[in-house]
Design an enzyme around this catalytic site. Sequence first.
Site, PDB file in Angstrom:
ATOM      1  N   ASP A 118       4.062 -88.660  29.010  1.00 44.20           N
ATOM      2  CA  ASP A 118       4.096 -87.926  27.496  1.00 44.20           C
ATOM      3  C   ASP A 118       2.864 -88.670  26.641  1.00 44.20           C
ATOM      4  O   ASP A 118       2.297 -89.633  27.236  1.00 44.20           O
ATOM      5  CB  ASP A 118       5.442 -88.307  26.967  1.00 44.20           C
ATOM      6  CG  ASP A 118       5.844 -87.068  26.102  1.00 44.20           C
ATOM      7  OD1 ASP A 118       5.110 -86.283  25.745  1.00 44.20           O
ATOM      8  OD2 ASP A 118       6.862 -86.992  25.857  1.00 44.20           O
ATOM      9  N   ASP A 134       7.689 -77.692  24.539  1.00 47.37           N
ATOM     10  CA  ASP A 134       9.175 -78.142  24.000  1.00 47.37           C
ATOM     11  C   ASP A 134      10.139 -77.190  23.717  1.00 47.37           C
ATOM     12  O   ASP A 134      11.204 -77.445  23.587  1.00 47.37           O
ATOM     13  CB  ASP A 134       8.818 -79.216  22.941  1.00 47.37           C
ATOM     14  CG  ASP A 134       8.610 -80.663  23.477  1.00 47.37           C
ATOM     15  OD1 ASP A 134       8.596 -81.074  24.796  1.00 47.37           O
ATOM     16  OD2 ASP A 134       8.521 -81.580  22.567  1.00 47.37           O
TER      17      ASP A 134
END
Length: 698
Positions: A445, A502
């Site tokens: 990430d 997301d």
Amino acid sequence: MIHPEYQQWRLDTPQQSLVLSSENAALPTVIYWGSSLPAAEDLTALMQMATYDINGGSLDQIAPLSVCPQASEGFPGQAGMALRDAQGKALWTNFCFKEQTLHENDLVLRFHDENLGITYQLDIVTDTANNLFTLSAKLFSDPAIYIDWLAAPVLPAPQNSDHTLEFSGRWCGEFQLNIAPWSAGCRLRENLLGRTSHEHFPGLIMPTTNADNNSGSAYGLHYGFSGGHKMLTEELSDGRRQVQFGHPTQSDRKLTNSFETAPLYASYSAVGLNGLARSFQGHLRSAIVNFPDANKPRPVHYNCWEAVYFDHDIDVLKDIAARAASIGAERFVLDDGWFKKRHNDLSSLGDWVVDKAKFPQGLHPLIQHIHSLQMGFGLWFEPEMVSEDSDLYRSHPDWVLGPLHQVQGRQQLVLNMSLLDVQNYLFTQISTLLSEYPIEYIKWDHNRVLPVVDAAQTQGVYSLLDRLRIAHPNVEIESCSSGGGRADFEILKRTHRLWLSDSNDALERFWMQNNAALFFPSEVTGSHIGPAHCHTSGRELPIAFRAWVAASRHMGFEMDPRELSDVDITIIKEAADWYKANRHWLHNGFIQRLDCDDKAVLGEIQLAADDSQFVAFIAQMEVSAQTLPRPVRLCGLETDSMYNISLRNPQDRAPTSRGAPVLKEHNITLSGQYLMQRGISLPVAFPATLWIIEGIKA
Ligand code: DGJ
């Protein structure tokens, strides 16, 4: 007629030709880029035809729109390079042809400036199978110089075009397509965020007038770099147009003796945007992504983020894992929250050791349980970041990138990845965990933009990834950056999956997937079934829609399986079984975008590489203006072949549907010609319905 003052080079794929010409040994100009020219084409004649007249108000020569337009030649627009000597004085280059290497279809040309001791090198690699060129530019300088700007080889933009299609976006809204009309002057997009970014995907489509997904000519470009970019499109007052891509101008500030641009991937299609999508998807598959085991099917993921966030309780995780496996998951990814004192996003980044309070015996008991469920295990990291509240920051505040008084992002700072000490630290931390535990997958990430734009930061990340890949060649990696903030071809040389967004809102996801398919094939595009009540949009969407949107890419689950009803479970299992039964051809096939005549409908078709079968996913995105569905025209089929088609989910029709369109009850066999010209009639659908139409060549 022989013209010794001209040199020409021609590169071909079966569908396109690219011709460069140099006059009097100067930097070459692309004098033709488009559909394949006949083998007998006289390149000198092309050069002669490409010579412009001179009109009042112009200089006495038309400066070439070369692969690197030169201010010193009187080029009236943005130059392709800007150089300064060590004292800061502008350098005016005057390149002269030096040498060439031509291997099959790969071309290297070198041009030298004797006075300044600077060499410009142009590289073009041809992917004939995928109809794509990869171009890059290099500079070598005897004295160290400042390279303020070097564009990847500059290409002419079509004059028979009304607009370009650019990409913009935001968190939970990646891959938005924007129309940018051509007009006089320069349009500049510069991504100074230090990562590929949600905001400025480094791609550009240049459709010619009236081109659409399936017809007309279009040009496509992608700059393969993860540290930002600069893109400019320009229409000169004489009508010529150019497009330039390169690193952000402020990202390489040092005195240097050499510089290389990132690869610029370029393709031309005579069959609309879908031709470009095919080229980019195919090239990515064959030349960019390198799976540890190419024969291993892409497993169905379970990712626990939206189920538990930071709240890692081993018994709950075990329960969730068992339920995830029972609905079809094949890999369990433990997301953020597993490492030392990480209870929220205020602390701990950098301290990559297992939290003993949450996992007293380390991760082994959880992993053993996951393995007993026949799932592989994956783990989340955010290596480039550090929290102020962390042991790492307390011992190495000097490892932070940018000023310490910077505004933080998600309450975190960025590590200076150009420092070897930082790379070594991260390598050791991550490698130790990969050696201690059977981890087959990393979710990597990157949750904030950088405080400064710096190409060395990006190179540092690439080096770390390369080192880890060599040390742990069987580990797959997902590129995530608050969703799709780092989706590009260069990161995918080192990773294997994109977390596209997301947003697990399937309506949002569907259009994002549709646009991203212009570049990325199904197998690298992660897509999860999120919670019933979407955490990022607040919407509640039908489980069938959520399940099948996920099944249309690299499928996964991210909801809390404890919330699922029996009906949900049945539908999810059906979608996951279908995904498993079909992924072998889906992940070698091509996604093509449909031109839907109903603006409330968005669709795509996924075609097997051998053309033997297809599936079309057609989404009712909102309520249509008219009462009845317009026929949906498919694409990419063979006109003369017959296809047996079926609607997999007629039960998803609107309750108001009372008629008898044939697909409601029966399969039917029709020609590719009919399916593409007239199209298929579907039942009436409410918004958030995804039709699944399967076709087999008869
Ligand atoms: C942002 C990612 O995109 C999410 O999927 C999740 O991994 C969080 N970060 C974790 O902090």
